[in-house]
Design an enzyme around this catalytic site. Sequence first.
Site, short mmCIF file in Angstrom:
data_model
loop_
_atom_site.label_atom_id
_atom_site.label_comp_id
_atom_site.label_asym_id
_atom_site.label_seq_id
_atom_site.Cartn_x
_atom_site.Cartn_y
_atom_site.Cartn_z
N ARG A 228 58.30 18.11 -42.95
CA ARG A 228 58.47 19.04 -42.05
C ARG A 228 59.46 18.37 -40.89
O ARG A 228 59.22 17.25 -40.52
CB ARG A 228 57.30 19.58 -41.56
CG ARG A 228 56.48 20.58 -42.45
CD ARG A 228 57.33 21.83 -42.64
NE ARG A 228 56.52 22.79 -43.52
CZ ARG A 228 56.88 23.04 -44.81
NH1 ARG A 228 57.84 22.19 -45.40
NH2 ARG A 228 56.34 23.96 -45.59
N HIS A 276 66.45 23.11 -46.38
CA HIS A 276 65.13 23.18 -46.86
C HIS A 276 64.94 23.54 -48.48
O HIS A 276 64.50 24.34 -48.83
CB HIS A 276 64.08 24.06 -46.13
CG HIS A 276 62.91 24.03 -46.01
ND1 HIS A 276 61.86 24.28 -45.16
CD2 HIS A 276 61.87 23.92 -47.29
CE1 HIS A 276 60.74 24.15 -45.41
NE2 HIS A 276 60.80 23.71 -46.91
P1 NDP Z 1 49.14 16.81 -50.17
O1 NDP Z 1 48.12 17.62 -49.18
O2 NDP Z 1 49.12 16.65 -51.37
O3 NDP Z 1 49.42 15.40 -49.50
C1 NDP Z 1 49.48 14.74 -48.22
C2 NDP Z 1 49.53 13.43 -48.08
O4 NDP Z 1 49.87 13.14 -46.88
C3 NDP Z 1 48.05 12.74 -48.51
O5 NDP Z 1 48.44 11.39 -49.32
C4 NDP Z 1 47.72 12.63 -47.25
O6 NDP Z 1 46.50 11.33 -47.26
C5 NDP Z 1 48.50 12.44 -46.39
N1 NDP Z 1 48.32 12.53 -44.84
C6 NDP Z 1 47.95 13.56 -44.11
N2 NDP Z 1 47.62 13.35 -42.95
C7 NDP Z 1 47.59 11.90 -42.79
C8 NDP Z 1 47.68 11.28 -41.68
N3 NDP Z 1 47.25 11.73 -40.36
N4 NDP Z 1 47.82 9.94 -41.77
C9 NDP Z 1 48.17 9.34 -43.14
N5 NDP Z 1 48.40 10.19 -44.11
C10 NDP Z 1 48.03 11.34 -43.98
O7 NDP Z 1 50.58 17.40 -49.77
P2 NDP Z 1 51.90 17.65 -50.67
O8 NDP Z 1 52.24 16.32 -51.41
O9 NDP Z 1 51.54 18.75 -51.63
O10 NDP Z 1 53.04 18.00 -49.52
C11 NDP Z 1 53.28 17.30 -48.79
C12 NDP Z 1 54.03 18.07 -47.78
O11 NDP Z 1 55.43 18.26 -48.28
C13 NDP Z 1 53.81 19.69 -47.63
O12 NDP Z 1 52.90 19.73 -46.54
C14 NDP Z 1 55.33 20.34 -47.00
O13 NDP Z 1 55.25 20.19 -45.62
C15 NDP Z 1 56.14 19.44 -47.78
N6 NDP Z 1 57.07 20.08 -48.77
C16 NDP Z 1 58.32 20.15 -48.46
C17 NDP Z 1 59.25 20.78 -49.40
C18 NDP Z 1 60.51 20.96 -49.26
O14 NDP Z 1 61.22 21.58 -49.95
N7 NDP Z 1 60.99 20.47 -48.22
C19 NDP Z 1 58.50 21.26 -50.86
C20 NDP Z 1 57.09 20.99 -50.92
C21 NDP Z 1 56.44 20.36 -50.05
P3 NDP Z 1 45.22 11.32 -48.20
O15 NDP Z 1 46.03 11.16 -49.54
O16 NDP Z 1 44.57 9.99 -47.89
O17 NDP Z 1 44.52 12.33 -48.16
C1 OXD Z 2 57.37 23.70 -48.59
C2 OXD Z 2 57.56 24.37 -49.90
O1 OXD Z 2 56.16 23.73 -48.25
O2 OXD Z 2 58.92 24.89 -50.03
O3 OXD Z 2 58.37 23.52 -47.96
O4 OXD Z 2 56.92 24.22 -50.99
#
Ligand code: NDP
Ligand code: OXD
Length: 313
Positions: A228, A276
């Site tokens: 993000r 995005h």
């Molecule tokens: P998940 O919830 O599966 O994974 C989140 C990861 O971030 C986990 O490994 C978690 O740690 C880690 N995390 C969260 N908070 C912290 C913190 N404070 N310190 C350290 N590590 C942290 O999310 P996804 O992988 O499914 O998606 C991640 C993000 O990608 C989405 O929220 C979205 O914003 C973005 N996204 C963007 C897209 C785009 O087109 N640009 C498309 C899809 C997603 P732990 O494993 O230890 O819990």
């Molecule tokens: C996002 C998506 O979360 O496109 O950005 O899935």
Amino acid sequence: MSGAGALLLKIDEHRVAAWTAALADALPDMPIRIWPDIEDPNEIRYALLWKPSATLFEGLESLEVIFSVGAGFDHLLACPTLPAGIPVVRMVEPELTAGMAEYVVFNVLRYHRRMDQYQHFQRQGVWQVLDQIPAHDTTVGIMGLGVMGVASARVLACMNYRLLGWSRTRKTIPGLQSFVGTEELGQFLAQTRILVILLPLSRDTRKLIDRDVLRQLPRGAFLINAGRGELVNQPDLIEALDSGQIAGAALDVFDDEPLPSEHRFWRHPTVALTPHIASLTNPPTAVEFVAENIERHRAGHPLRYVVDFERGY
Ligand code: NDP
Ligand code: OXD
């Protein structure tokens, strides 16, 4: 079948046809309402939403489950009428995950194979060969090892990159060294040549990537942000790009989207930006995930991938 409820869909207009067709296939008995044409609000039990308007949830007294069209759900939290106590399910579907791994690999290759520099040479009419650095000598550090981070790490591991990962809890992932929490962030950053940001936006991660974090990377490191925009302090990143501390940034997400036309990122010589699109949810596979969760809900089983509001993601 109004007794079993209806599903409200709110999605960008140009994607409505693809989503309604997919929903009709996966949930043939479910009445679908396309926002803002809600008809009877009391029928709405499920909502599948991308960027709801501020008042969308008003009057939806029968709502039972909220699905995010995207993996991120910050667009739902930003809605002032989001009701408390109703489970929010984030999107996890195979094509969204695969698309992200493709985006990450594409941009890691951009910097590892110096395609940014060759593009610059071409514009100047310069024929110049740079050294080729083996993948195993290139360290990629992934912040966020959830669905997106792990899928990206798996592909990069097959390509022999040296992989580091940073998350809240310790991971055991073949070919990846795991770092945890603020206490190990410095060690992680100091070794990272290409930083990939795949964190969710939460109170703990907002503006986490600031001047101090960027300074801890080796000089001339690269940054790829598909998480993000608000994870990164934008003025600090511009400063680091201007000074050469960060040699290049592939940016897919921004504080304000669409990115305002006057924003410096548009024309910055070392920024490669996309609107995005790192990955887009694929309606046919996404509705399978939604339909399976609705089935679980109706059967009284726990929903999959419910947002933990305490944890913040
Ligand atoms: P998940 O919830 O599966 O994974 C989140 C990861 O971030 C986990 O490994 C978690 O740690 C880690 N995390 C969260 N908070 C912290 C913190 N404070 N310190 C350290 N590590 C942290 O999310 P996804 O992988 O499914 O998606 C991640 C993000 O990608 C989405 O929220 C979205 O914003 C973005 N996204 C963007 C897209 C785009 O087109 N640009 C498309 C899809 C997603 P732990 O494993 O230890 O819990
Ligand atoms: C996002 C998506 O979360 O496109 O950005 O899935």
